[in-house]
Design a protein around this motif. Structure first.
Motif, mmCIF file in Angstrom:
data_model
loop_
_atom_site.group_PDB
_atom_site.id
_atom_site.type_symbol
_atom_site.label_atom_id
_atom_site.label_comp_id
_atom_site.label_asym_id
_atom_site.label_seq_id
_atom_site.Cartn_x
_atom_site.Cartn_y
_atom_site.Cartn_z
ATOM 1 N N LEU A 57 0.837 -1.098 0.163
ATOM 2 C CA LEU A 57 0.209 -0.086 -0.087
ATOM 3 C C LEU A 57 0.855 1.200 -0.012
ATOM 4 C CD1 LEU A 57 -2.805 -0.728 2.640
ATOM 5 C CD2 LEU A 57 -2.920 -0.728 0.230
ATOM 6 N N PRO A 58 0.401 2.340 -0.779
ATOM 7 C CA PRO A 58 1.147 3.477 -1.017
ATOM 8 C C PRO A 58 0.981 4.377 0.114
ATOM 9 C CG PRO A 58 -0.628 3.726 -2.399
ATOM 10 C CD PRO A 58 -0.614 2.042 -1.853
ATOM 11 N N VAL A 59 -0.046 4.152 0.933
ATOM 12 C CA VAL A 59 -0.567 4.882 2.170
ATOM 13 C C VAL A 59 -0.713 4.264 3.452
ATOM 14 C CG1 VAL A 59 -1.660 6.736 0.636
ATOM 15 C CG2 VAL A 59 -3.095 4.788 1.549
ATOM 16 N N ASP A 60 -0.846 4.935 4.497
ATOM 17 C CA ASP A 60 -1.142 4.312 5.751
ATOM 18 C C ASP A 60 -2.727 3.929 5.802
ATOM 19 O OD1 ASP A 60 -1.959 3.663 8.319
ATOM 20 O OD2 ASP A 60 0.079 4.588 9.037
ATOM 21 N N PRO A 61 -3.093 2.905 6.037
ATOM 22 C CA PRO A 61 -4.710 2.746 6.094
ATOM 23 C C PRO A 61 -5.330 3.571 7.065
ATOM 24 C CG PRO A 61 -3.403 0.538 5.997
ATOM 25 C CD PRO A 61 -2.445 1.783 6.173
ATOM 26 N N HIS A 62 -4.830 4.309 7.922
ATOM 27 C CA HIS A 62 -5.207 5.048 9.127
ATOM 28 C C HIS A 62 -5.474 6.465 8.705
ATOM 29 C CE1 HIS A 62 -3.362 1.933 11.572
ATOM 30 N NE2 HIS A 62 -4.691 1.909 12.301
ATOM 31 N N ASP A 63 -4.573 6.631 7.345
ATOM 32 C CA ASP A 63 -4.774 8.019 6.714
ATOM 33 C C ASP A 63 -5.842 8.282 5.875
ATOM 34 O OD1 ASP A 63 -2.863 8.854 8.765
ATOM 35 O OD2 ASP A 63 -1.075 8.305 7.049
#
Length: 536
Positions: free
Chosen positions: A48-54
């Motif tokens: 994933l290129p992003v943090d799932p929390h973001d």
């Protein structure tokens, strides 16, 4: 769904993971990120290129399938809503059963007009239509409009016939059955009584049904024998807002000048003068134009070959006008005689404006049920799209269906030759002609994969692409595939656990003739949810 800035008009960032994403362009992946109404990233959930929390919303797929949303390339949206709200006669098996439903409706509506639709006399024990006298008794003298399943003929009560002034018109048989000019008069008379509030209700009902079916876009195909300018405007308005299945429209009116074509298209907001501009009728009503006669009820060839409504010269002038105006031209064309006429007209047009100009215009033919090799060659050479309905074969094709009763087994099995079209290089987009057959894109894919004629079957991937990417392309709209920069127009599907998958992640509908109906968990158009199943 809103963005982190709180702007409801701009979808936020959504991450879907833990399932199978069919992209329509390559191997499946397990996760997808969308941002601002577009696909931003696809890949493996471990990368994933992003943090799932973001992200603004995290969707745990739990093994579900994500696909591009479907497109239905031929619908009548207000009529679809009417049909969903009306008396559905498709399951009736006798004249008496149909009349009992109409009588119950007449009692319930207390004098209001009765709309009862989708009957097929070949499935009735009596093998005949209902008469005006029978409708008069069932409705206590009321107004009854009862279109046949193909929407090319109808049974009407005496009051409906009087309102439409059909006596003496071409296609009035004197018993209550109307075709051709009389059918158009009855249809226009019935629909003209619709209020704006009625229309909004029917369109909302139809679009909600479309979203639940996983449709991201529909092609409205109107004409003055079915509907009105006001209806086209209402259809386009209904699909224009966020959170709705999108709508594009065509209007079937013959023109012979580029100026007239451009002005009409501008006024209506349509992509072209196509759709239900009728070159002929339908097999069920014996109005499709044939080279060989229809079979009579005794199974022997009769004298009736149907009706051709356009000449090659009229088609030529129409195509020239639309091409020069930068519009799509097209016709409703089913029978082999009508297909030859239309093909001749298109070839003549290409001699005037040039084959390259014709190819660039994305002209379209609706239905295209009995084309031969010469017709398919013309379509392929001139880049003419076939807007086709596999559900027609599922409903009426094969050696024992209505097509065989009308045409004989040989022509019935030759109808709607999907594989021949694809192999000839004809681009095709699938649709339903709703309300003629339901808004059921998975059913359309299944019907294409299980064509009654084994030689005319498509693969699952071919049929799915023709019901997704092809429909968007025919309308000149982005969509139908999932790739970075493409619209976030997709569906999350729940599938039965024992359904096998194709290498691209789709349910392998070719593995079993029993139809599989994936259930939409959510449908999203341009990042905006249009349908969410309760509890999902």
């Amino acid at each position: 769904m809103t963005s982190s800035s709180g702007d409801p008009a701009r979808p936020g960032t959504v991450l879907l993971r833990g399932g199978t994403v069919h992209t329509g362009t390559g191997a499946p992946v397990s996760a997808m990120l969308t941002r601002g109404g577009e696909v931003a990233w696809l890949g493996d959930a471990a990368e994933l290129p992003v943090d799932p929390h973001d992200v603004d919303e995290l969707v745990e797929l739990d093994g579900a399938l994500v696909t591009p949303a479907f497109c239905d390339a031929h619908v009548h949206l207000t009529m679809t809503g009417q049909g969903l709200d009306g008396i559905d006669l498709s399951g009736t098996r006798s004249v008496g059963e149909a009349l009992r439903l109409i009588e119950a409706a007449a009692r319930h509506t207390r004098g209001r007009p009765v709309y009862a639709h989708s009957w097929d006399e070949t499935r009735w024990a009596e093998r005949r239509p209902v008469t005006a006298a029978e409708l008069d008794r069932a409705s206590y003298g009321g107004v009854v409009y009862m279109p046949r399943v193909d929407a090319h003929s109808a049974s009407v009560s005496s009051a409906m016939a009087a309102v439409a002034r059909v006596h003496g018109l071409d296609g009035w048989d004197g018993t209550g059955v109307v075709t051709r000019e009389a059918f158009a008069a009855v249809t226009n008379a019935f629909t003209s009584a619709m209020t704006p509030a009625d229309r909004r209700y029917y369109l909302d009902l139809a679009l909600r049904t479309a979203a639940e079916a996983g449709l991201g876009l529909v092609h409205e195909t109107g004409a003055d024998h079915l509907t009105s300018f006001d209806d086209v405007h209402a259809v386009l308005e209904a699909g224009a807002g966020a959170g709705r299945t999108g709508t594009v429209a065509y209007w079937g009116l013959l023109v012979d000048s580029a100026e007239e074509a451009a002005e009409l298209a501008r006024h209506l907001g349509v992509l072209g003068l196509a759709g239900d501009l009728s070159a002929d009728g339908s097999f069920g009503s014996r109005t499709a134009h044939l080279l060989e006669p229809y079979l009579d009820d005794d199974g022997e060839p009769g004298q009736d070959r149907g009706f051709g409504y356009l000449t090659a010269e009229q088609v030529r002038d129409h195509v020239v006008a639309c091409t020069r105006a930068g519009l799509q031209a097209g016709v409703h064309v089913i029978g082999d005689a009508a297909l030859h006429t239309v093909a001749d007209g298109f070839r003549q047009a290409a001699e005037i404006v040039g084959a390259d100009a014709v190819r660039a215009a994305r002209h379209r033919w609706e239905h295209v049920e009995l084309p031969d090799a010469d017709v398919l060659g013309t379509m392929a050479e001139l880049g003419i799209w076939g807007s086709v309905q596999p559900a027609f074969d599922a409903a009426w094709g094969g050696p024992d269906g209505m097509y065989a009763l009308r045409l004989g087994e040989r022509r019935a099995l030759a109808a709607l030759p999907l594989r021949s079209m694809v192999d000839a290089g004809v681009p095709i987009a699938l649709g339903s002609d709703s309300p003629i057959t339901p808004l059921d894109p998975w059913g359309g894919v299944h019907a294409a994969v299980w064509h009654h004629n084994e030689a005319e079957r498509l693969t699952v991937e071919e049929a799915f692409a023709a019901h997704t990417a092809a429909g968007f392309a025919l309308a000149g709209r982005p969509g139908g595939t999932l790739a970075p920069g493409q619209p976030a127009t997709y569906v999350v599907w729940d599938l039965p656990g024992d359904v096998p998958r194709t290498p691209s992640g789709l349910p392998d509908l070719a593995a079993d003739p029993t139809p599989v109906r994936p259930a939409a968990r959510r449908t999203v158009v341009d990042g905006h949810p249009t349908f969410r199943r309760e509890g999902a």
